[in-house]
Design a protein around this motif. Structure first.
Motif, short mmCIF file in Angstrom:
data_model
loop_
_atom_site.label_atom_id
_atom_site.label_comp_id
_atom_site.label_asym_id
_atom_site.label_seq_id
_atom_site.Cartn_x
_atom_site.Cartn_y
_atom_site.Cartn_z
N VAL A 48 33.60 -32.77 5.41
CA VAL A 48 32.16 -33.05 5.36
C VAL A 48 31.84 -34.39 5.98
O VAL A 48 30.87 -34.53 6.76
N THR A 49 32.63 -35.42 5.66
CA THR A 49 32.38 -36.75 6.22
C THR A 49 32.56 -36.75 7.74
O THR A 49 31.85 -37.48 8.45
N THR A 50 33.49 -35.94 8.22
CA THR A 50 33.69 -35.86 9.67
C THR A 50 32.51 -35.17 10.35
O THR A 50 32.02 -35.61 11.40
N VAL A 51 32.04 -34.08 9.74
CA VAL A 51 30.91 -33.34 10.30
C VAL A 51 29.65 -34.20 10.31
O VAL A 51 28.87 -34.20 11.27
N LEU A 52 29.44 -34.98 9.24
CA LEU A 52 28.24 -35.81 9.13
C LEU A 52 28.38 -37.13 9.88
O LEU A 52 27.43 -37.94 9.90
N ASP A 53 29.55 -37.35 10.46
CA ASP A 53 29.80 -38.55 11.27
C ASP A 53 29.58 -39.83 10.46
O ASP A 53 28.90 -40.77 10.90
N LEU A 73 37.68 -41.90 13.67
CA LEU A 73 38.89 -41.13 13.97
C LEU A 73 38.51 -39.76 14.52
O LEU A 73 37.53 -39.16 14.08
N PRO A 74 39.28 -39.26 15.48
CA PRO A 74 38.98 -37.93 16.03
C PRO A 74 39.21 -36.85 14.99
O PRO A 74 40.02 -37.00 14.06
N SER A 75 38.50 -35.74 15.15
CA SER A 75 38.62 -34.64 14.19
C SER A 75 40.03 -34.06 14.16
O SER A 75 40.49 -33.56 13.13
#
Length: 206
Positions: free
Chosen positions: A145-150, A157-159
């Protein structure tokens, strides 16, 4: 009744006895006692007829942390009496072994092969594996979720890095789970697991 088996030439074989299937309640009750776990552990290792005298001496050696030949006759008799009067008749009635009281011998039955003895228990501060995997899954979901919401600092960090982290985490966890599972199975190690199982009476929940 057991089913008769017909041979290709038309002869009828001796009727085969029905194979007893243990219920989960019976299994937990058998496993709740350390000496009964010792008995099943030895039967699984030997897969042959055992002498109650030798088995009693072996269990006494395990309990007192002694060599087989160091066990006293008093300790051997103490275990012998408990096995003969209590544990072996109970296990015979459950169908996991055949106890010949007159000959003093114990033999495994096919029902023993059905006993999936995986003792996934809480040891001290250890978490049950089901709770551990649930927590690991929740952590992976949060990272996703934190990666999707940037969100910072995870957006730096890259996905793919998070994907590798999740894969490695589950792979390492699976290897650790496999190790502990084998360590907690009867009939695998040289000595039976010393973990105490807590018998769960589910009748109150039904």
């Amino acid at each position: 009744m057991g089913a008769s088996r017909v041979e290709p030439d038309g002869d009828i074989d001796v009727p085969q006895p029905d194979r007893k299937t243990l219920t989960e309640d019976e299994l937990f009750e058998l496993l709740a006692n350390q000496r009964r776990r010792h008995i099943m552990h030895t039967l699984m290792q030997e897969d042959d007829r055992l002498d109650i005298g030798d088995l009693s001496q072996e269990i006494a050696a395990w309990e007192d942390d002694l060599a087989f030949e160091e066990v006293s006759s008093t300790d051997r008799k103490r275990v012998y009496t408990a096995l003969q009067q209590s544990h072996l008749p109970k296990m015979d009635n459950a169908g996991v072994l055949e106890f010949d009281r007159d000959r003093g011998t114990i033999e495994p039955t096919p029902a023993l092969e059905d006993v999936e003895i995986y003792m996934d228990v809480v040891r001290g501060r250890e978490l049950p594996w089901s709770d551990y995997y649930l927590g690991l899954t929740a952590l992976s979901a949060v990272l996703f979720v934190t990666t999707v919401l940037d969100l910072l600092p995870f957006s730096r960090l890259p996905s793919t890095a998070w994907g590798v982290f999740v894969i490695v985490s589950f792979a390492v966890s699976a290897l650790a789970h496999r190790y502990y599972a084998r360590r907690n199975r009867l009939g695998i190690a040289d000595e039976p697991p010393s973990v105490e199982l807590e018998y769960r009476d589910r009748s109150t929940n039904e």
